[in-house]
Design a protein around this motif. Structure first.
Motif, PDB file in Angstrom:
ATOM      1  N   SER A 175       1.007   8.154   8.740  1.00  0.00           N
ATOM      2  CA  SER A 175       0.301   7.201   7.880  1.00  0.00           C
ATOM      3  C   SER A 175       1.030   5.881   7.719  1.00  0.00           C
ATOM      4  N   LEU A 176       2.224   5.761   8.286  1.00  0.00           N
ATOM      5  CA  LEU A 176       3.104   4.641   7.988  1.00  0.00           C
ATOM      6  C   LEU A 176       2.956   3.515   9.005  1.00  0.00           C
ATOM      7  N   ARG A 177       2.948   2.285   8.512  1.00  0.00           N
ATOM      8  CA  ARG A 177       2.966   1.128   9.415  1.00  0.00           C
ATOM      9  C   ARG A 177       4.353   0.977  10.012  1.00  0.00           C
ATOM     10  N   PRO A 178       4.489   0.327  11.151  1.00  0.00           N
ATOM     11  CA  PRO A 178       5.814   0.046  11.707  1.00  0.00           C
ATOM     12  C   PRO A 178       6.659  -0.737  10.696  1.00  0.00           C
ATOM     13  N   ARG A 230       0.848  -1.189   0.000  1.00  0.00           N
ATOM     14  CA  ARG A 230       0.000   0.000   0.000  1.00  0.00           C
ATOM     15  C   ARG A 230       0.889   1.246   0.000  1.00  0.00           C
ATOM     16  N   VAL A 231       0.630   2.152  -0.942  1.00  0.00           N
ATOM     17  CA  VAL A 231       1.435   3.362  -1.094  1.00  0.00           C
ATOM     18  C   VAL A 231       0.520   4.582  -0.982  1.00  0.00           C
ATOM     19  N   LEU A 232       0.921   5.536  -0.172  1.00  0.00           N
ATOM     20  CA  LEU A 232       0.267   6.844  -0.098  1.00  0.00           C
ATOM     21  C   LEU A 232       1.202   7.864  -0.715  1.00  0.00           C
ATOM     22  N   THR A 279      -3.024   5.313  -2.988  1.00  0.00           N
ATOM     23  CA  THR A 279      -3.876   6.496  -2.958  1.00  0.00           C
ATOM     24  C   THR A 279      -3.017   7.721  -3.198  1.00  0.00           C
ATOM     25  N   GLY A 280      -3.466   8.572  -4.098  1.00  0.00           N
ATOM     26  CA  GLY A 280      -2.787   9.835  -4.354  1.00  0.00           C
ATOM     27  C   GLY A 280      -3.674  10.993  -3.948  1.00  0.00           C
ATOM     28  N   GLY A 314      -1.485  17.925   5.958  1.00  0.00           N
ATOM     29  CA  GLY A 314      -2.281  17.379   7.050  1.00  0.00           C
ATOM     30  C   GLY A 314      -3.031  16.111   6.711  1.00  0.00           C
ATOM     31  N   HIS A 315      -2.917  15.618   5.462  1.00  0.00           N
ATOM     32  CA  HIS A 315      -3.651  14.404   5.100  1.00  0.00           C
ATOM     33  C   HIS A 315      -2.989  13.175   5.720  1.00  0.00           C
ATOM     34  N   VAL A 316      -3.796  12.361   6.387  1.00  0.00           N
ATOM     35  CA  VAL A 316      -3.318  11.135   7.024  1.00  0.00           C
ATOM     36  C   VAL A 316      -4.185   9.982   6.561  1.00  0.00           C
ATOM     37  N   SER A 317      -3.558   8.876   6.186  1.00  0.00           N
ATOM     38  CA  SER A 317      -4.285   7.706   5.718  1.00  0.00           C
ATOM     39  C   SER A 317      -5.124   7.103   6.838  1.00  0.00           C
ATOM     40  N   GLY A 318      -6.315   6.634   6.486  1.00  0.00           N
ATOM     41  CA  GLY A 318      -7.151   5.966   7.476  1.00  0.00           C
ATOM     42  C   GLY A 318      -6.591   4.640   7.927  1.00  0.00           C
TER      43      GLY A 318
END
Length: 248
Positions: free
Chosen positions: A129-132, A39-41, A63-64, A97-101
């Motif tokens: 927004s990043l996973r560990p 998954r890429v933001l 998601t872009g 300020g955009h943060v992935s759900g």
């Protein structure tokens, strides 16, 4: 909420809105060893070339987010063209300020660190927004050569020497932010030329078809000065690269 019209005229023919050509973008995707389904933001994604080509070539989903309606329309068309419309989504929003759900595997801001008020703030924003164990991508200019005077600073769209760091200092700065630099792909003068010079043709084509537009005098003045400015200052003094980071 949109980009100024001059910006979209200038870069209307671009798929990548920074000094990366398609080869360097592909090199970066391969260097990151992306797994299918990752998954890429992509914040300030522009015309979505990173997400669309990496979805095609590496099987990522993504998601872009971008403020430009013009560029997002191009991104959606590109996703359809490459057959990846089911893998990538594009959102019209201010990336600041955009943060992935849901946490992502890769969080990117490739060339728009103003969304976080600079490198440090953008790293902090992407981390949200990043996973560990995930990866951050930051695209950022750096000084190739020390600017000797104010004219050089202005020619590189800088107000002071401190607006950018040298490449070693930028890499050190990432470390000071608690990140390991795990990959980098750098623009060269040719890819700078492809980014900058393509804008001149875009502007000229637009002027030929819109000679009476209110914006025409501004765009004509830009076309008259930008080639020499780029050759004298930007391509000589400014480097640019994308840096892959992982938190320590």
């Amino acid at each position: 909420m949109d980009l100024p019209r001059a910006f979209t005229i200038r870069e209307s023919g671009h798929r990548v809105h920074n000094p990366f050509d398609s080869t360097k973008l592909a090199t970066l995707g391969a260097a990151l060893r992306l797994s299918p389904g990752a998954r890429v933001l992509d914040l300030a994604c522009g015309s979505g070339e990173l997400l669309c080509t990496w979805a095609r070539d590496h099987g990522i989903t993504g998601t872009g987010v971008d403020i430009s309606t013009v560029f997002l329309a191009g991104a959606k068309a590109r996703a359809t063209e490459l057959g990846v419309g089911g893998r990538v989504t594009f959102i019209h929003d201010d990336a600041e300020g955009h943060v992935s759900g849901d946490p992502v595997d890769v969080a990117a801001c490739v060339g728009a660190t103003w969304i976080g008020g600079g490198v440090a703030g953008t790293v902090g924003l992407l981390r949200r927004s990043l996973r560990p164990g995930g990866m951050l991508l930051i695209g950022e200019p750096y000084w190739r050569r020390d600017p000797p005077d104010q004219a050089t600073l202005a020619g590189c769209h800088a107000s002071s020497r401190d607006d950018f760091l040298s490449l070693p200092d930028l890499l050190t700065h990432f470390g000071d932010l608690g990140c390991d630099v795990v990959e980098m792909v750098l623009a060269d003068q040719d890819s700078w030329d492809r980014y900058a010079a393509a804008q001149w043709l875009n502007i000229r084509r637009w002027l030929d078809t819109n000679p009476d537009d209110d914006l025409a005098p501004e765009m004509r003045a830009e076309l008259s000065t930008e080639p020499a400015r780029h050759a004298r200052y930007q391509r000589e003094y400014l480097g640019w690269g994308v840096f892959a980071l992982m938190d320590r």
